[in-house]
Design a protein around this motif. Structure first.
Motif, mmCIF file in Angstrom:
data_model
loop_
_atom_site.group_PDB
_atom_site.id
_atom_site.type_symbol
_atom_site.label_atom_id
_atom_site.label_comp_id
_atom_site.label_asym_id
_atom_site.label_seq_id
_atom_site.Cartn_x
_atom_site.Cartn_y
_atom_site.Cartn_z
ATOM 1 N N ALA A 190 -0.038 -7.101 -5.800
ATOM 2 C CA ALA A 190 -0.930 -7.005 -4.642
ATOM 3 C C ALA A 190 -1.938 -8.146 -4.642
ATOM 4 O O ALA A 190 -2.242 -8.726 -3.585
ATOM 5 C CB ALA A 190 -1.646 -5.659 -4.651
ATOM 6 N N GLN A 191 -2.457 -8.485 -5.806
ATOM 7 C CA GLN A 191 -3.398 -9.593 -5.875
ATOM 8 C C GLN A 191 -2.726 -10.929 -5.541
ATOM 9 O O GLN A 191 -3.317 -11.789 -4.874
ATOM 10 C CB GLN A 191 -4.018 -9.650 -7.270
ATOM 11 C CG GLN A 191 -4.901 -8.451 -7.581
ATOM 12 C CD GLN A 191 -5.522 -8.549 -8.958
ATOM 13 O OE1 GLN A 191 -6.457 -9.305 -9.191
ATOM 14 N NE2 GLN A 191 -4.982 -7.781 -9.901
ATOM 15 N N ASP A 193 -0.129 -11.278 -3.541
ATOM 16 C CA ASP A 193 0.121 -11.268 -2.097
ATOM 17 C C ASP A 193 -1.169 -11.526 -1.326
ATOM 18 O O ASP A 193 -1.175 -12.258 -0.325
ATOM 19 C CB ASP A 193 0.726 -9.929 -1.673
ATOM 20 C CG ASP A 193 2.155 -9.755 -2.171
ATOM 21 O OD1 ASP A 193 2.789 -10.771 -2.522
ATOM 22 O OD2 ASP A 193 2.620 -8.605 -2.225
ATOM 23 N N ASP A 194 -2.251 -10.941 -1.770
ATOM 24 C CA ASP A 194 -3.532 -11.163 -1.097
ATOM 25 C C ASP A 194 -3.923 -12.638 -1.202
ATOM 26 O O ASP A 194 -4.449 -13.222 -0.244
ATOM 27 C CB ASP A 194 -4.609 -10.280 -1.720
ATOM 28 C CG ASP A 194 -5.928 -10.394 -0.993
ATOM 29 O OD1 ASP A 194 -6.018 -9.903 0.148
ATOM 30 O OD2 ASP A 194 -6.872 -10.994 -1.559
ATOM 31 N N TYR A 199 -1.135 -9.835 3.642
ATOM 32 C CA TYR A 199 -1.958 -8.639 3.498
ATOM 33 C C TYR A 199 -1.165 -7.340 3.593
ATOM 34 O O TYR A 199 -1.458 -6.374 2.881
ATOM 35 C CB TYR A 199 -3.081 -8.662 4.542
ATOM 36 C CG TYR A 199 -3.938 -9.899 4.445
ATOM 37 C CD1 TYR A 199 -4.559 -10.246 3.238
ATOM 38 C CD2 TYR A 199 -4.130 -10.734 5.539
ATOM 39 C CE1 TYR A 199 -5.344 -11.393 3.132
ATOM 40 C CE2 TYR A 199 -4.922 -11.879 5.446
ATOM 41 C CZ TYR A 199 -5.513 -12.196 4.238
ATOM 42 O OH TYR A 199 -6.276 -13.331 4.143
ATOM 43 N N ALA A 202 0.482 -6.814 0.301
ATOM 44 C CA ALA A 202 -0.517 -6.449 -0.714
ATOM 45 C C ALA A 202 -0.859 -4.968 -0.598
ATOM 46 O O ALA A 202 -0.944 -4.254 -1.611
ATOM 47 C CB ALA A 202 -1.769 -7.297 -0.544
#
Length: 302
Positions: A190-191, A193-194, A199, A202
């Motif tokens: 997730a980090q 992807d962010d 988003y 993430a």
């Protein structure tokens, strides 16, 4: 009778008693000193766990025989007091005395990291590189050390390539984490992807992490915080309520909810109430420092 030439020298009984007494006294005093150092560390650690870094350091500065554990705790105290140069000096001593201890390397990396953040542009790159090297050493000693892996991942994700950072390195580390802990692997992804501004992906990974570990309050907080930052306030508030039910005494829930309100510019009266409550709560070094809560209050004019 004449003593044989090759026999060991015999001491009079009184002399032997004095020697034995002296040795016993020395061993007793050594034992007392060791016990005193151990007691000082115990008292200091209790103060440290209550974030009384100055009180903890005062206990440790009164010791004379300092082992790796004492130097490590002194370094943590200096770190908590934002005295990062002294922190690195103490932690360098801890590493020298116990080079196989990943905690010593981890905290030394953190101290050098803060020195990089707070120093001039000429010194910062050198401190940053040292920070990375310390984190890598900590992970090499204990690949399952979640804190060390997390700090190294953050470094790789945030630092430029010429300082040893890079998304590729962060991805490789995240893949290893996913093999050991799938929920944590989703959190790392997730980090990533962010960071790429993906988003929706993430958010999906944060949801997957929470589904795999629904009773871990940190998973719920992470998703609630993310949703609040992206305008999904209704679900975010519901998740903060869920986190409160899971861990009603966890001060992180109070702080993170208040922080989400402040960052989104809503429910500011409630945010003030929560932040004042946080300032009165007992916290540990693992919780956000109270200075952060005070900064949030100043931001909203409280």
């Amino acid at each position: 009778m004449k003593e044989p030439v090759n026999s060991p020298r015999r001491f009079p009984d009184s002399a032997m008693r004095r020697i034995v007494s002296t040795i016993a006294g020395f061993l007793f005093l050594t034992s007392l000193a060791s016990s005193a150092e151990s007691l000082a560390w115990t008292r200091a650690h209790e103060l440290y766990q209550r974030t009384d870094y100055a009180g903890s350091l005062k206990e440790l500065l009164g010791t004379s025989e300092r082992d790796a554990a004492i130097h490590l705790l002194m370094g943590q105290d200096y770190f908590g007091l934002a005295e990062y140069k002294q922190a690195t000096e103490s932690l360098e001593k801890a590493v020298a005395l116990d080079p196989a201890n990943p905690a010593c390397w981890l905290w030394l990396g953190r101290a050098y990291g803060r020195r990089a953040e707070t120093s001039n542009p000429f010194s910062a790159p050198g401190f940053a590189s040292k920070s990375r090297q310390m984190f890598e050493k900590a992970v090499s000693l204990d690949p399952a050390n979640r804190e060390a892996v997390g700090d190294l991942f953050d470094y790789y994700l945030g630092a430029p390539g010429f300082l040893g950072g890079g998304v590729n390195r962060a991805e490789a580390l995240a893949a290893k984490v996913a093999q050991l802990d799938p929920a944590e692997g989703h959190y790392y992804q997730a980090q990533l992807d962010d960071h790429r501004k993906e988003y929706d992906s993430a958010e999906k990974h944060l949801r997957a992490a929470m589904e795999l570990a629904p009773r871990q309050v940190g998973r719920v907080i992470a998703l609630a915080r993310y949703l609040a930052a992206h305008g999904q306030t209704k679900e975010s508030d519901a998740l903060f309520e869920q986190a409160q039910r899971i861990a009603p005494e966890d001060p992180r829930v109070i702080y993170e909810r208040a922080s989400a309100y402040v960052k989104s510019g809503r429910n500011l009266d409630e945010a003030r109430r929560l932040l004042h409550r946080y300032l009165q709560a007992p916290i540990t070094p693992d919780d956000p420092p109270k200075s952060d809560a005070q900064s949030l209050l100043r931001k909203i004019g409280a």
